[in-house]
Design an enzyme around this catalytic site. Structure first.
Site, PDB file in Angstrom:
ATOM      1  N   LEU A 125       0.888  -1.204   0.047  1.00 15.10           N
ATOM      2  CA  LEU A 125      -0.176  -0.348  -0.038  1.00 15.10           C
ATOM      3  C   LEU A 125       0.781   1.121  -0.044  1.00 15.10           C
ATOM      4  O   LEU A 125       1.627   1.449   0.924  1.00 15.10           O
ATOM      5  CB  LEU A 125      -1.049  -0.086   1.217  1.00 15.10           C
ATOM      6  CG  LEU A 125      -1.772   1.390   1.433  1.00 15.10           C
ATOM      7  CD1 LEU A 125      -2.868   1.287   0.513  1.00 15.10           C
ATOM      8  CD2 LEU A 125      -2.518   1.171   2.772  1.00 15.10           C
ATOM      9  N   HIS A 229       5.184   3.004  12.193  1.00 14.34           N
ATOM     10  CA  HIS A 229       5.965   4.145  11.632  1.00 14.34           C
ATOM     11  C   HIS A 229       4.898   5.352  11.782  1.00 14.34           C
ATOM     12  O   HIS A 229       3.793   5.028  11.637  1.00 14.34           O
ATOM     13  CB  HIS A 229       6.423   4.235  10.171  1.00 14.34           C
ATOM     14  CG  HIS A 229       7.170   5.385   9.541  1.00 14.34           C
ATOM     15  ND1 HIS A 229       6.888   6.470   9.226  1.00 14.34           N
ATOM     16  CD2 HIS A 229       8.652   5.346   9.796  1.00 14.34           C
ATOM     17  CE1 HIS A 229       7.960   7.250   9.068  1.00 14.34           C
ATOM     18  NE2 HIS A 229       8.972   6.401   9.175  1.00 14.34           N
TER      19      HIS A 229
END
Length: 344
Positions: A125, A229
């Site tokens: 993605l 992240h």
């Protein structure tokens, strides 16, 4: 118009451009022309039914039709770990106890695992930073659930998604520094790249076969186990809204969490439905409900996001939207609300 379609050979240059913007951590989108070209060919052969289940992968492109440019990609691996081992760390517990000393201590551990073998995987993605606005990200990610709903027989009983783990602005991964570096003796970016280009034999050859004690890791590494992240936080929230959950598995390189769910429990699989198209060129306001809409045409799959009125199992869309989907008056399309409806 922003539309989802299967990847095509002509998209290679755009895919390379996207890869150059992805940075460290997205192992399935390396900046390598041969690897990306092979990835496209594998996706095309999957749609054409020419590959065994172990090699099948659906790769979707998000195209800005005005610019005729691919600005995002997302993918589904049909069954991971059947042709080469699929590794992750299982976060577990070992208990150390002594009645004589009256000591009882639970110790968190990391154990190398192949538990997700055979599961379908949501992967690759990535959305061009210039397009990270509006609802583009939701469309690119959630369309995979709509595709799975339409073609359920092509996928496994469970779906997983490895999320990008924490690394700082310099690409430094605390988890890698405390774990991987001791076994591989190479930089995180190098290991990440090798894995992304399919060179994974070194993982089995060099990773520890015994549990690792989490308490022995550096404090900053312990803190990022199961964390994503910062740029990945919205993607995690989005997947969780569709029914995926963290069940104690993390990536062996950066410690990022793996989310998972039974496919039949995913929102789109349970709640999407087929409705009939009604052509209506009346302008619909942006305050109208947002729907993910797909044509369910396997070889010529198209999906997009529309603000439309849905009633009596009929969806009102204009001629331009119908043409983009390749449907006409009375055709069936699959729909689901963009955002999960909250229960009263």
């Amino acid at each position: 118009m922003m539309i989802i379609r299967p990847i095509a050979r002509r998209d290679l240059a755009d895919l390379l451009t996207l890869a150059s913007k992805s940075g460290i951590g997205l192992t399935s989108l390396p900046q390598n022309e041969a690897t990306l070209s092979a990835r496209i060919e594998r996706a095309l052969k999957t749609w054409q039914g020419e590959l065994p289940k172990s090699e099948q992968c659906y790769l979707f492109a998000l195209e800005d039709t005005e610019r005729q440019q691919v600005v995002g990609v997302s993918a589904i691996e049909v069954a991971v770990g059947l042709s080469e081992p699929w590794y992750s760390f299982r976060v577990g517990t070992q208990v150390h106890a002594s009645k004589q000393l009256n000591v009882y201590k639970s110790v968190p551990t990391l154990f190398l695992s192949n538990d997700h073998t055979g599961h379908s995987e949501l992967c690759t993605l990535f959305l061009d930073p210039d397009y990270r606005h509006g609802e583009n990200g939701k469309l690119l990610s959630k369309v995979r659930f709509l595709f799975i709903s339409a073609f359920r027989e092509h996928f496994s009983r469970k779906v997983i998604a490895e999320m990008r783990g924490f690394s700082d602005e310099h690409g430094r991964s605390p988890f890698w520094e405390s774990v991987g570096r001791h076994f591989f003796s190479i930089e995180f970016a190098k290991a990440d790249y090798l894995s992304g280009t399919g060179q994974k034999a070194f993982i089995a050859e060099l990773m520890p076969k015994h549990p690792l004690y989490v308490d022995f890791l550096a404090e900053d590494a312990q803190k990022v186990i199961g964390e994503v992240h910062p740029q990945t936080a919205p993607a995690r929230k989005l997947l969780e809204s569709e029914g995926l959950r963290y069940q104690g598995y993390v990536d062996i390189f950066d410690g990022g969490p793996t989310l998972e769910a039974e496919i039949d429990e995913i929102r789109a699989v349970k709640s999407s439905k087929l409705v009939k198209v009604v052509l209506d060129n009346a302008v619909v306001g942006s305050d109208a409900p947002a729907y993910l809409v797909a044509n369910d045409n396997y070889p010529h799959y198209r999906a997009l996001l529309v603000h439309a009125e849905l009633y009596d199992d009929r969806l009102r869309i204009n001629a331009e939207t119908a043409a983009a989907l390749g449907v006409e008056q009375g055709s069936q399309v699959r729909v689901i609300t963009l955002i999960a409806q909250e229960k009263a």
